[in-house]
Design a protein around this motif. Structure first.
Motif, mmCIF file in Angstrom:
data_model
loop_
_atom_site.group_PDB
_atom_site.id
_atom_site.type_symbol
_atom_site.label_atom_id
_atom_site.label_comp_id
_atom_site.label_asym_id
_atom_site.label_seq_id
_atom_site.Cartn_x
_atom_site.Cartn_y
_atom_site.Cartn_z
ATOM 1 N N LYS A 16 37.378 -8.363 -7.731
ATOM 2 C CA LYS A 16 37.389 -9.087 -6.488
ATOM 3 C C LYS A 16 36.203 -8.435 -5.357
ATOM 4 N N PRO A 37 28.435 -21.695 -4.547
ATOM 5 C CA PRO A 37 29.322 -21.576 -5.591
ATOM 6 C C PRO A 37 28.654 -20.649 -6.919
ATOM 7 N N TRP A 84 33.862 -17.524 -10.694
ATOM 8 C CA TRP A 84 34.358 -16.724 -9.442
ATOM 9 C C TRP A 84 34.920 -17.831 -8.402
ATOM 10 N N GLN A 85 36.355 -17.277 -8.087
ATOM 11 C CA GLN A 85 36.711 -18.325 -7.136
ATOM 12 C C GLN A 85 36.351 -17.911 -5.809
ATOM 13 N N SER A 96 37.020 -17.880 -1.550
ATOM 14 C CA SER A 96 37.924 -18.369 -0.329
ATOM 15 C C SER A 96 37.318 -17.794 0.996
ATOM 16 N N TRP A 100 35.504 -13.250 -2.888
ATOM 17 C CA TRP A 100 35.052 -13.811 -4.385
ATOM 18 C C TRP A 100 36.015 -12.975 -5.470
ATOM 19 N N THR A 101 36.708 -13.901 -5.878
ATOM 20 C CA THR A 101 37.722 -13.435 -7.101
ATOM 21 C C THR A 101 37.280 -13.737 -8.460
ATOM 22 N N THR A 140 37.318 -15.241 -12.030
ATOM 23 C CA THR A 140 38.393 -16.188 -13.016
ATOM 24 C C THR A 140 38.204 -15.777 -14.316
#
Length: 228
Positions: free
Chosen positions: A49, A65, A69-70, A72, A86-87, A89
């Motif tokens: 992260k 995008p 990576w997710q 938020s 950026w987290t 996945t």
């Protein structure tokens, strides 16, 4: 012993240079700038992260995008985006790898120095805070936002005007005499004079010859008359 020390020095140098960075380091006031945060991995475990704080006065617009990576965002009390996270996945960023994330913000309207504070999270829960000043062990990136100086603009304008003046301007071509034409004319005049002189000489010769013949004929007639 020497090899071990050298190896340790090289490893330390590699770790020391593996900073989280944000580019570009210079931009202009009010511009919609695309920034890139680059995250290398300094340890033997993955980074899972990354959080980046948006500097004060900067208006966050959009992000790109990234697969696996997710993404938020968090907002402040005024409703502006104050940070982006950026987290992973999947497995995240492994040792020997790096990951780059792109995002767009609008710069402040005035000159500013933007400090990009970033937080790098490893899979074991450790966090590296890239919030220090330049020269520290974990410095944050700086982007200098500044307009072009008046002297630079004047120089650019002068260069542009000089460049424009060179176009569309025709320099008249002045014929330069090298002496050959005068020589040719002189030669022609001499030839004409020579031809004229030659013609006059021939005519004079013909007239003289005719006069001589006429005189001989007259003398011959006179002698004949005396004999009679």
């Amino acid at each position: 012993m020497f090899v071990s020390v050298a190896t340790c020095i090289m490893m330390f140098a590699g770790v020391a240079s593996a900073h989280v960075t944000v580019k570009p380091t210079t931009s202009t006031p009010g511009a919609w700038e695309t920034y890139t945060i680059k995250i290398p991995v300094e340890r033997d475990i993955p980074t899972t992260k990354v959080t980046l704080k948006i500097p004060t006065g900067v208006d966050f617009k959009q992000y790109q995008p990234v697969p696996d990576w997710q993404i938020s965002t968090a907002k402040d009390t005024s409703g502006k985006v104050s940070s982006i996270t950026w987290t992973a996945t999947g497995n995240g960023i492994s040792t020997g790898e790096f990951q780059a994330f792109n995002f767009v913000v609008q710069n402040p309207e005035a000159d500013a120095s933007l400090a990009w504070d970033a937080y790098q999270y490893y899979k074991d829960g450790n966090i590296v805070e890239w919030t220090g000043d330049e020269g520290s062990e974990s410095p944050h990136s700086i982007t200098v936002v500044a307009a072009a100086s008046a002297s630079e603009e004047a120089t650019n304008n002068n260069n542009s005007e000089s460049h424009d003046d060179t176009h569309g301007t025709t320099t008249p071509t002045v014929p330069v005499s090298d002496g050959h034409e005068h020589s040719d004319m002189s030669d022609s005049s001499n030839m004409d004079m020579t031809n004229s002189t030659s013609g006059m000489g021939i005519a004079t010769m013909i007239i003289s010859l005719a006069a001589l013949i006429f005189s001989i004929a007259a003398l011959f007639v006179a002698l004949n008359k005396k004999k009679e």
